[in-house]
Scaffold this motif. Structure first.
Motif, PDB file in Angstrom:
ATOM      1  N   ILE A  29     -43.223 -13.569 -56.331  1.00 44.71           N
ATOM      2  CA  ILE A  29     -43.375 -12.174 -55.911  1.00 44.71           C
ATOM      3  C   ILE A  29     -43.225 -11.255 -57.123  1.00 44.71           C
ATOM      4  O   ILE A  29     -42.278 -11.358 -57.897  1.00 44.71           O
ATOM      5  N   SER A  31     -45.528  -8.860 -60.330  1.00 44.73           N
ATOM      6  CA  SER A  31     -46.717  -8.737 -61.162  1.00 44.73           C
ATOM      7  C   SER A  31     -46.619  -9.715 -62.334  1.00 44.73           C
ATOM      8  O   SER A  31     -45.552  -9.851 -62.933  1.00 44.73           O
ATOM      9  N   PHE A  56     -51.123 -10.297 -58.919  1.00 48.55           N
ATOM     10  CA  PHE A  56     -50.061  -9.513 -58.300  1.00 48.55           C
ATOM     11  C   PHE A  56     -49.780 -10.085 -56.922  1.00 48.55           C
ATOM     12  O   PHE A  56     -50.664 -10.142 -56.065  1.00 48.55           O
ATOM     13  N   ARG A  58     -47.705  -9.255 -53.929  1.00 52.85           N
ATOM     14  CA  ARG A  58     -46.900  -8.227 -53.258  1.00 52.85           C
ATOM     15  C   ARG A  58     -45.954  -8.879 -52.249  1.00 52.85           C
ATOM     16  O   ARG A  58     -44.765  -8.582 -52.214  1.00 52.85           O
ATOM     17  N   THR A  59     -46.491  -9.751 -51.408  1.00 53.60           N
ATOM     18  CA  THR A  59     -45.726 -10.532 -50.432  1.00 53.60           C
ATOM     19  C   THR A  59     -46.413 -11.886 -50.310  1.00 53.60           C
ATOM     20  O   THR A  59     -47.460 -12.114 -50.925  1.00 53.60           O
ATOM     21  N   GLU A  62     -49.872 -11.001 -49.071  1.00 49.42           N
ATOM     22  CA  GLU A  62     -50.636  -9.973 -49.786  1.00 49.42           C
ATOM     23  C   GLU A  62     -50.670 -10.292 -51.280  1.00 49.42           C
ATOM     24  O   GLU A  62     -49.767  -9.924 -52.020  1.00 49.42           O
ATOM     25  N   SER A 174     -45.611  -3.786 -61.001  1.00 50.77           N
ATOM     26  CA  SER A 174     -45.529  -3.207 -59.669  1.00 50.77           C
ATOM     27  C   SER A 174     -44.758  -4.076 -58.723  1.00 50.77           C
ATOM     28  O   SER A 174     -44.759  -5.238 -58.768  1.00 50.77           O
TER      29      SER A 174
END
Length: 174
Positions: A29, A31, A56, A58-59, A62, A174
């Protein structure tokens, strides 16, 4: 775009992968900056020629697998489902053609939606984190290369040889 592509033989890359601890989905998890490992695979150099910067996560559900830093546009999250991987690998003079094509087509290839997901997958006798592409017959498997790096093994349907890459955690990402 990375100026230096690490070079290993395919056997060296496989040995390093097999000797490393499998990553968990939670480990990924965040970047990551990406770089290719040149094992002589037909895809070696393709990502670098297309301004690939990394991934990346995100989850678990995602994931943006192709983050590129494209001239004129900056960060572009490419939709891998729109990329003809086989054709790209076979392009003559691809190191010269690909940067131009990606720059011209970046607005059309951009996606706002995640295009992959993370799952625990059994691979080479062990269970670890794998990124499964949406709509593509490819899976990236990850092991811990060191504290802040992951070694990735991309397996593609119809491709006998593994394609290797390295991810380095972006501490400011991010």
């Amino acid at each position: 775009m990375s100026d230096h592509i690490p070079r290993l033989t395919e056997q060296e890359a496989v040995a390093r992968f097999d000797a490393a601890e499998p990553a968990t989905c939670e480990d990924l998890i965040g970047s990551w900056h990406g770089s290719e490992i040149d094992t002589g695979h037909r895809m070696s150099g393709v990502l670098a020629a297309t301004y690939w910067q990394g991934k990346f996560f995100r989850t678990r559900d995602e994931v943006f697998p192709l983050i590129h830093d494209v001239p004129l546009f900056g960060e572009v999250r490419l939709n891998p489902g729109l990329l003809p991987v086989g054709l790209i690998a076979a392009l003559p003079l691809r190191d010269h053609v690909l940067p131009v094509l990606v720059t011209m087509l970046a607005p059309l290839l951009h996606t706002r939606a995640p295009r992959a997901r993370l799952r625990d997958v059994s691979f080479r006798g062990r269970t670890g984190a794998a990124m499964i592409y949406d709509g593509l017959p490819m899976i990236d498997h990850f092991v811990k290369y060191d504290q802040n790096q992951m070694l990735g093994w991309m397996e593609m349907r119809g491709e006998e040889r593994p394609y290797f890459f390295l991810l380095t955690r972006d501490v400011n990402g991010s």
